[in-house]
Scaffold this motif. Structure first.
Motif, PDB file in Angstrom:
ATOM      1  N   PRO A  43      27.314 103.358  70.134  1.00  0.00           N
ATOM      2  CA  PRO A  43      28.734 104.270  70.267  1.00  0.00           C
ATOM      3  C   PRO A  43      28.548 105.521  69.438  1.00  0.00           C
ATOM      4  CG  PRO A  43      29.268 101.955  70.343  1.00  0.00           C
ATOM      5  CD  PRO A  43      27.877 102.207  70.084  1.00  0.00           C
ATOM      6  N   ALA A  44      27.774 105.459  68.338  1.00  0.00           N
ATOM      7  CA  ALA A  44      27.639 106.485  67.319  1.00  0.00           C
ATOM      8  C   ALA A  44      26.572 107.323  67.306  1.00  0.00           C
ATOM      9  CB  ALA A  44      27.671 106.090  66.056  1.00  0.00           C
ATOM     10  N   ALA A 297      34.768 101.467  60.640  1.00  0.00           N
ATOM     11  CA  ALA A 297      36.080 101.479  61.193  1.00  0.00           C
ATOM     12  C   ALA A 297      36.061 102.833  62.143  1.00  0.00           C
ATOM     13  CB  ALA A 297      37.309 101.364  60.297  1.00  0.00           C
ATOM     14  N   THR A 298      35.657 104.032  61.817  1.00  0.00           N
ATOM     15  CA  THR A 298      35.745 105.242  62.564  1.00  0.00           C
ATOM     16  C   THR A 298      34.850 104.946  63.919  1.00  0.00           C
ATOM     17  OG1 THR A 298      33.809 106.280  61.786  1.00  0.00           O
ATOM     18  CG2 THR A 298      35.733 106.682  60.367  1.00  0.00           C
ATOM     19  N   VAL A 299      34.105 103.876  64.143  1.00  0.00           N
ATOM     20  CA  VAL A 299      33.652 103.808  65.555  1.00  0.00           C
ATOM     21  C   VAL A 299      34.267 102.759  66.147  1.00  0.00           C
ATOM     22  CG1 VAL A 299      31.480 103.499  66.592  1.00  0.00           C
ATOM     23  CG2 VAL A 299      31.365 104.777  64.688  1.00  0.00           C
ATOM     24  N   TRP A 302      32.709  99.152  66.955  1.00  0.00           N
ATOM     25  CA  TRP A 302      32.107  98.384  65.977  1.00  0.00           C
ATOM     26  C   TRP A 302      33.183  98.084  65.193  1.00  0.00           C
ATOM     27  CZ3 TRP A 302      28.180 102.469  63.622  1.00  0.00           C
ATOM     28  CH2 TRP A 302      27.339 102.923  64.434  1.00  0.00           C
ATOM     29  N   ARG A 303      34.350  98.560  64.916  1.00  0.00           N
ATOM     30  CA  ARG A 303      35.463  98.058  64.290  1.00  0.00           C
ATOM     31  C   ARG A 303      35.770  97.031  64.955  1.00  0.00           C
ATOM     32  NH1 ARG A 303      40.532  97.219  64.824  1.00  0.00           N
ATOM     33  NH2 ARG A 303      40.555  98.445  66.932  1.00  0.00           N
ATOM     34  N   VAL A 304      35.956  96.606  66.380  1.00  0.00           N
ATOM     35  CA  VAL A 304      36.558  95.789  67.010  1.00  0.00           C
ATOM     36  C   VAL A 304      35.566  94.320  66.839  1.00  0.00           C
ATOM     37  CG1 VAL A 304      37.337  94.815  69.222  1.00  0.00           C
ATOM     38  CG2 VAL A 304      38.021  96.880  68.381  1.00  0.00           C
ATOM     39  N   LEU A 334      39.653  95.082  59.096  1.00  0.00           N
ATOM     40  CA  LEU A 334      38.860  95.875  60.107  1.00  0.00           C
ATOM     41  C   LEU A 334      40.016  95.713  61.128  1.00  0.00           C
ATOM     42  CD1 LEU A 334      35.509  94.740  60.006  1.00  0.00           C
ATOM     43  CD2 LEU A 334      36.178  96.980  60.084  1.00  0.00           C
ATOM     44  N   LEU A 335      40.818  94.582  61.678  1.00  0.00           N
ATOM     45  CA  LEU A 335      41.887  94.524  62.455  1.00  0.00           C
ATOM     46  C   LEU A 335      42.748  95.706  62.244  1.00  0.00           C
ATOM     47  CD1 LEU A 335      41.907  90.788  63.220  1.00  0.00           C
ATOM     48  CD2 LEU A 335      41.204  92.521  64.515  1.00  0.00           C
TER      49      LEU A 335
END
Length: 341
Positions: A43-44, A297-299, A302-304, A334-335
Protein backbone atom coordinates in the motif's frame (compact mmCIF):
# COMPACT_ATOMS: atom_id res chain seq x y z
CA UNK A 1 -2.64 10.32 21.96
CA UNK A 2 -1.34 8.25 19.01
CA UNK A 3 -1.04 10.12 15.71
CA UNK A 4 -3.98 10.25 13.36
CA UNK A 5 -3.87 7.35 10.90
CA UNK A 6 -4.21 8.07 7.20
CA UNK A 7 -4.17 6.03 4.04
CA UNK A 8 -2.29 8.66 2.08
CA UNK A 9 0.99 7.89 0.33
CA UNK A 10 4.34 9.17 1.56
CA UNK A 11 7.57 10.16 -0.13
CA UNK A 12 9.70 8.81 2.73
CA UNK A 13 11.80 6.02 1.14
CA UNK A 14 12.02 4.20 4.47
CA UNK A 15 8.23 3.82 4.28
CA UNK A 16 7.78 3.28 0.54
CA UNK A 17 10.46 0.59 0.50
CA UNK A 18 9.48 -1.07 3.79
CA UNK A 19 8.99 -4.87 3.53
CA UNK A 20 5.82 -5.24 5.59
CA UNK A 21 5.95 -8.90 6.71
CA UNK A 22 2.34 -9.94 7.37
CA UNK A 23 0.40 -11.43 4.42
CA UNK A 24 -2.50 -12.46 6.69
CA UNK A 25 -4.04 -11.75 10.11
CA UNK A 26 -2.17 -14.52 11.91
CA UNK A 27 1.55 -15.23 12.19
CA UNK A 28 3.10 -18.64 12.77
CA UNK A 29 6.58 -19.95 12.05
CA UNK A 30 6.94 -21.31 8.53
CA UNK A 31 9.62 -21.66 5.89
CA UNK A 32 7.75 -18.95 3.88
CA UNK A 33 10.33 -18.93 1.10
CA UNK A 34 9.79 -17.60 -2.41
CA UNK A 35 12.02 -16.93 -5.41
CA UNK A 36 14.02 -13.74 -5.00
CA UNK A 37 14.06 -10.73 -7.28
CA UNK A 38 10.36 -10.11 -7.83
CA UNK A 39 8.79 -6.83 -6.79
CA UNK A 40 6.35 -6.96 -3.88
CA UNK A 41 3.79 -4.18 -4.21
CA UNK A 42 2.50 -2.73 -0.93
CA UNK A 43 0.00 0.00 0.00
CA UNK A 44 2.97 2.36 0.44
CA UNK A 45 5.21 1.38 -2.49
CA UNK A 46 7.21 -1.74 -3.25
CA UNK A 47 10.29 -3.74 -2.29
CA UNK A 48 12.15 -6.86 -3.35
CA UNK A 49 13.62 -6.19 -6.79
CA UNK A 50 17.24 -6.37 -5.58
CA UNK A 51 18.97 -9.22 -3.76
CA UNK A 52 21.39 -6.67 -2.29
CA UNK A 53 19.32 -3.62 -1.44
CA UNK A 54 20.88 -0.17 -1.17
CA UNK A 55 18.81 2.63 0.35
CA UNK A 56 19.19 6.06 1.92
CA UNK A 57 20.70 4.50 5.07
CA UNK A 58 23.61 2.98 3.11
CA UNK A 59 26.52 5.11 4.30
CA UNK A 60 25.21 5.48 7.85
CA UNK A 61 24.74 1.73 8.33
CA UNK A 62 28.16 0.92 6.87
CA UNK A 63 29.72 3.42 9.27
CA UNK A 64 27.87 1.73 12.14
CA UNK A 65 29.10 -1.71 11.03
CA UNK A 66 32.69 -0.46 10.93
CA UNK A 67 32.39 0.94 14.47
CA UNK A 68 30.88 -2.31 15.79
CA UNK A 69 33.62 -4.43 14.25
CA UNK A 70 36.28 -2.12 15.68
CA UNK A 71 34.80 -2.62 19.16
CA UNK A 72 34.08 -6.33 18.77
CA UNK A 73 36.12 -8.16 16.08
CA UNK A 74 34.36 -11.41 17.08
CA UNK A 75 31.40 -10.38 14.93
CA UNK A 76 33.55 -11.48 11.96
CA UNK A 77 34.76 -15.07 11.65
CA UNK A 78 35.89 -17.28 8.76
CA UNK A 79 36.92 -20.82 9.63
CA UNK A 80 39.92 -21.94 7.55
CA UNK A 81 37.99 -24.24 5.21
CA UNK A 82 35.63 -21.35 4.29
CA UNK A 83 38.25 -19.18 2.61
CA UNK A 84 37.06 -20.18 -0.86
CA UNK A 85 33.45 -19.51 0.08
CA UNK A 86 34.44 -16.02 1.27
CA UNK A 87 35.88 -15.23 -2.15
CA UNK A 88 32.85 -16.77 -3.82
CA UNK A 89 30.62 -14.50 -1.74
CA UNK A 90 32.62 -11.40 -2.62
CA UNK A 91 32.34 -11.96 -6.36
CA UNK A 92 28.69 -13.05 -6.22
CA UNK A 93 27.60 -9.97 -4.29
CA UNK A 94 29.67 -7.62 -6.43
CA UNK A 95 27.95 -9.02 -9.52
CA UNK A 96 24.54 -8.52 -7.92
CA UNK A 97 25.33 -4.94 -6.92
CA UNK A 98 26.73 -4.02 -10.33
CA UNK A 99 23.68 -5.53 -12.04
CA UNK A 100 21.13 -3.61 -9.99
CA UNK A 101 23.11 -0.37 -9.54
CA UNK A 102 24.99 0.10 -12.84
CA UNK A 103 25.29 3.88 -12.43
CA UNK A 104 27.06 3.57 -9.09
CA UNK A 105 28.88 0.22 -9.24
CA UNK A 106 30.91 -1.58 -11.88
CA UNK A 107 32.68 -4.95 -11.92
CA UNK A 108 35.16 -5.44 -14.78
CA UNK A 109 37.02 -8.64 -15.59
CA UNK A 110 40.63 -8.38 -16.76
CA UNK A 111 40.61 -4.56 -16.72
CA UNK A 112 44.15 -4.38 -18.08
CA UNK A 113 43.40 -6.60 -21.05
CA UNK A 114 46.25 -8.96 -20.20
CA UNK A 115 44.24 -12.15 -20.52
CA UNK A 116 44.33 -12.78 -16.77
CA UNK A 117 40.93 -14.37 -16.06
CA UNK A 118 41.44 -13.93 -12.31
CA UNK A 119 41.98 -10.15 -12.52
CA UNK A 120 39.05 -7.86 -11.64
CA UNK A 121 38.33 -4.20 -10.99
CA UNK A 122 35.57 -3.18 -8.60
CA UNK A 123 34.25 0.38 -8.57
CA UNK A 124 31.79 1.61 -5.96
CA UNK A 125 31.17 5.26 -6.68
CA UNK A 126 28.86 5.65 -3.67
CA UNK A 127 31.90 5.08 -1.44
CA UNK A 128 34.61 6.37 -3.76
CA UNK A 129 36.16 2.88 -4.05
CA UNK A 130 38.24 1.62 -6.97
CA UNK A 131 39.87 -1.74 -6.22
CA UNK A 132 41.88 -4.01 -8.51
CA UNK A 133 42.20 -7.59 -7.23
CA UNK A 134 42.98 -11.13 -8.29
CA UNK A 135 40.32 -13.64 -7.36
CA UNK A 136 41.63 -15.91 -4.61
CA UNK A 137 44.65 -13.75 -3.75
CA UNK A 138 44.07 -12.22 -0.32
CA UNK A 139 47.09 -9.94 -0.71
CA UNK A 140 45.29 -7.97 -3.45
CA UNK A 141 42.54 -6.76 -1.10
CA UNK A 142 42.88 -4.37 1.85
CA UNK A 143 40.97 -6.82 4.06
CA UNK A 144 39.89 -10.46 4.26
CA UNK A 145 37.43 -10.95 1.35
CA UNK A 146 34.29 -11.53 3.44
CA UNK A 147 35.06 -8.53 5.62
CA UNK A 148 35.78 -6.46 2.51
CA UNK A 149 32.43 -7.13 0.85
CA UNK A 150 30.60 -6.78 4.18
CA UNK A 151 31.98 -3.24 4.38
CA UNK A 152 29.97 -2.40 1.24
CA UNK A 153 26.61 -4.10 1.79
CA UNK A 154 23.99 -3.33 4.42
CA UNK A 155 23.21 -7.01 4.88
CA UNK A 156 24.67 -9.23 7.56
CA UNK A 157 26.27 -12.32 6.00
CA UNK A 158 26.37 -15.91 7.27
CA UNK A 159 27.98 -18.66 5.20
CA UNK A 160 26.75 -22.22 5.62
CA UNK A 161 29.02 -25.10 4.69
CA UNK A 162 27.28 -28.31 3.59
CA UNK A 163 28.91 -31.54 4.70
CA UNK A 164 27.88 -34.86 6.25
CA UNK A 165 24.31 -34.18 5.08
CA UNK A 166 24.09 -31.11 7.30
CA UNK A 167 24.66 -27.34 7.18
CA UNK A 168 27.15 -25.54 9.40
CA UNK A 169 27.47 -21.83 10.13
CA UNK A 170 31.20 -21.61 9.57
CA UNK A 171 31.75 -18.01 8.48
CA UNK A 172 30.10 -14.63 8.59
CA UNK A 173 30.02 -10.95 9.39
CA UNK A 174 27.06 -10.18 11.65
CA UNK A 175 26.80 -6.76 13.29
CA UNK A 176 23.01 -6.28 13.40
CA UNK A 177 21.83 -9.46 15.13
CA UNK A 178 18.37 -9.49 16.74
CA UNK A 179 18.90 -11.06 20.17
CA UNK A 180 21.43 -13.71 19.12
CA UNK A 181 25.20 -14.01 19.02
CA UNK A 182 27.11 -14.90 15.88
CA UNK A 183 30.30 -15.28 17.91
CA UNK A 184 28.57 -17.97 19.98
CA UNK A 185 26.91 -19.72 17.01
CA UNK A 186 29.87 -19.86 14.61
CA UNK A 187 30.81 -23.48 13.92
CA UNK A 188 27.43 -24.83 15.05
CA UNK A 189 25.03 -26.72 12.80
CA UNK A 190 21.96 -25.07 11.32
CA UNK A 191 19.73 -27.29 13.48
CA UNK A 192 21.68 -26.45 16.65
CA UNK A 193 21.54 -22.70 15.94
CA UNK A 194 17.75 -22.80 15.70
CA UNK A 195 17.25 -25.16 18.63
CA UNK A 196 15.98 -22.48 21.09
CA UNK A 197 13.18 -21.25 18.79
CA UNK A 198 9.81 -22.50 20.14
CA UNK A 199 7.57 -24.72 17.98
CA UNK A 200 10.06 -25.14 15.13
CA UNK A 201 10.88 -28.78 15.81
CA UNK A 202 7.37 -29.74 16.93
CA UNK A 203 5.85 -28.36 13.73
CA UNK A 204 8.63 -29.74 11.53
CA UNK A 205 9.45 -26.26 10.23
CA UNK A 206 13.17 -26.41 10.95
CA UNK A 207 13.53 -29.84 9.35
CA UNK A 208 11.75 -28.69 6.18
CA UNK A 209 13.90 -25.54 6.07
CA UNK A 210 17.06 -27.62 6.47
CA UNK A 211 16.07 -29.96 3.63
CA UNK A 212 15.08 -27.02 1.42
CA UNK A 213 18.43 -25.31 1.93
CA UNK A 214 20.36 -28.47 1.09
CA UNK A 215 18.55 -28.61 -2.27
CA UNK A 216 19.25 -25.01 -3.25
CA UNK A 217 20.78 -24.60 -6.70
CA UNK A 218 23.21 -21.92 -7.94
CA UNK A 219 21.66 -18.93 -9.70
CA UNK A 220 18.26 -19.61 -8.08
CA UNK A 221 18.18 -17.38 -4.98
CA UNK A 222 15.24 -17.43 -2.61
CA UNK A 223 14.07 -15.06 0.11
CA UNK A 224 11.94 -14.99 3.24
CA UNK A 225 11.03 -12.48 5.93
CA UNK A 226 11.20 -12.55 9.70
CA UNK A 227 10.13 -9.92 12.24
CA UNK A 228 10.10 -8.70 15.82
CA UNK A 229 9.69 -5.40 17.67
CA UNK A 230 12.67 -3.27 18.69
CA UNK A 231 12.78 -0.29 21.03
CA UNK A 232 14.59 2.62 19.43
CA UNK A 233 16.27 2.62 16.05
CA UNK A 234 18.95 0.23 17.26
CA UNK A 235 20.30 -2.17 14.64
CA UNK A 236 22.67 -3.95 17.01
CA UNK A 237 20.55 -5.80 19.55
CA UNK A 238 22.94 -8.72 19.79
CA UNK A 239 23.12 -10.88 22.90
CA UNK A 240 26.53 -9.37 23.71
CA UNK A 241 24.92 -5.95 24.26
CA UNK A 242 21.88 -7.12 26.22
CA UNK A 243 22.85 -5.04 29.30
CA UNK A 244 22.52 -1.93 27.09
CA UNK A 245 19.18 -2.63 25.40
CA UNK A 246 17.49 -5.22 27.62
CA UNK A 247 16.28 -2.68 30.22
CA UNK A 248 14.39 -0.82 27.48
CA UNK A 249 11.76 -3.59 27.55
CA UNK A 250 10.85 -2.50 31.08
CA UNK A 251 11.26 1.22 30.43
CA UNK A 252 8.92 1.28 27.44
CA UNK A 253 5.98 0.19 29.59
CA UNK A 254 6.08 3.48 31.50
CA UNK A 255 6.38 6.09 28.73
CA UNK A 256 3.50 8.19 27.36
CA UNK A 257 1.69 7.24 24.15
CA UNK A 258 3.58 9.67 21.92
CA UNK A 259 6.95 8.38 23.11
CA UNK A 260 5.77 4.76 22.80
CA UNK A 261 4.81 5.21 19.14
CA UNK A 262 8.07 6.94 18.38
CA UNK A 263 10.34 4.40 20.10
CA UNK A 264 8.72 1.03 19.33
CA UNK A 265 9.71 -0.18 15.86
CA UNK A 266 8.50 -3.03 13.71
CA UNK A 267 11.78 -4.70 12.82
CA UNK A 268 11.79 -6.83 9.66
CA UNK A 269 14.54 -9.02 8.24
CA UNK A 270 14.58 -9.85 4.55
CA UNK A 271 16.70 -12.98 4.34
CA UNK A 272 18.16 -14.08 1.00
CA UNK A 273 19.38 -17.63 0.45
CA UNK A 274 21.98 -18.11 -2.29
CA UNK A 275 23.85 -21.24 -3.33
CA UNK A 276 27.31 -19.97 -4.24
CA UNK A 277 28.38 -21.22 -7.67
CA UNK A 278 32.06 -22.01 -7.07
CA UNK A 279 32.29 -23.22 -3.46
CA UNK A 280 28.81 -24.73 -3.11
CA UNK A 281 28.35 -23.00 0.25
CA UNK A 282 25.11 -21.18 1.03
CA UNK A 283 25.24 -17.43 1.46
CA UNK A 284 22.59 -16.34 3.95
CA UNK A 285 22.00 -12.58 3.74
CA UNK A 286 20.08 -10.80 6.50
CA UNK A 287 18.94 -7.25 5.76
CA UNK A 288 17.24 -5.37 8.60
CA UNK A 289 14.58 -2.69 8.16
CA UNK A 290 12.88 -0.76 10.96
CA UNK A 291 9.80 1.45 11.02
CA UNK A 292 8.43 3.14 14.17
CA UNK A 293 4.78 2.50 15.00
CA UNK A 294 4.00 6.19 14.48
CA UNK A 295 5.01 5.86 10.81
CA UNK A 296 3.56 2.38 10.40
CA UNK A 297 0.19 3.73 11.54
CA UNK A 298 0.09 6.22 8.67
CA UNK A 299 -0.44 3.31 6.25
CA UNK A 300 -3.94 2.15 7.16
CA UNK A 301 -3.78 -1.50 5.95
CA UNK A 302 -0.48 -1.95 7.79
CA UNK A 303 -1.88 -0.45 11.00
CA UNK A 304 -4.88 -2.78 11.03
CA UNK A 305 -2.97 -5.93 10.05
CA UNK A 306 -0.08 -5.35 12.48
CA UNK A 307 -2.47 -4.73 15.40
CA UNK A 308 -4.31 -7.97 14.64
CA UNK A 309 -1.16 -10.08 14.28
CA UNK A 310 0.56 -8.74 17.39
CA UNK A 311 -2.57 -9.16 19.53
CA UNK A 312 -3.10 -12.75 18.36
CA UNK A 313 0.51 -13.91 18.70
CA UNK A 314 0.79 -16.91 21.09
CA UNK A 315 2.45 -16.28 24.43
CA UNK A 316 5.47 -18.53 23.83
CA UNK A 317 6.25 -16.86 20.51
CA UNK A 318 5.86 -13.38 21.98
CA UNK A 319 8.14 -14.39 24.84
CA UNK A 320 10.82 -15.75 22.50
CA UNK A 321 10.71 -12.56 20.42
CA UNK A 322 11.22 -10.58 23.63
CA UNK A 323 8.05 -8.53 23.22
CA UNK A 324 5.83 -10.20 25.81
CA UNK A 325 6.00 -7.28 28.26
CA UNK A 326 4.74 -4.66 25.83
CA UNK A 327 3.06 -6.50 22.96
CA UNK A 328 -0.47 -5.88 24.32
CA UNK A 329 0.22 -2.17 24.52
CA UNK A 330 1.68 -2.18 20.99
CA UNK A 331 -1.49 -3.80 19.61
CA UNK A 332 -3.69 -1.40 21.60
CA UNK A 333 -1.63 1.58 20.46
CA UNK A 334 -2.13 0.64 16.81
CA UNK A 335 -5.86 0.16 17.32
CA UNK A 336 -6.15 3.52 19.07
CA UNK A 337 -4.33 5.20 16.18
CA UNK A 338 -7.28 4.26 13.96
CA UNK A 339 -9.90 5.34 16.49
CA UNK A 340 -8.32 8.79 16.72
CA UNK A 341 -8.55 9.32 12.94
Amino acid sequence: MPPTSTATSTDDPLVTGFPFPFPEDRYRYSTNVEPAGGAVVTPAGQWGTAVVDIDVEYVRELDERREILARDPGRHAVLPHMRGAAWDTLLTLMREMALTNPDQMTLTRDPGGTGDAHAWRWENRLLGVVQDFRYGDDATLPDEPLAYIASQVQEDIVLLDQRNDALWGDAGVVTFAADWSFGFDVGMSFLEIHGPVPRLRELGVITRAHEFLKRLQPHEPYRRTNWTLTIGRRLDVSTELYPEWGPDREMIQHVDDETFGRLVHLRVEVQHLIRLPESGAICFLIRTYMLPLEQLATVEPWRVRAATVIAELPEDMADYKGIIKYRDRAAAWLLAAGESA
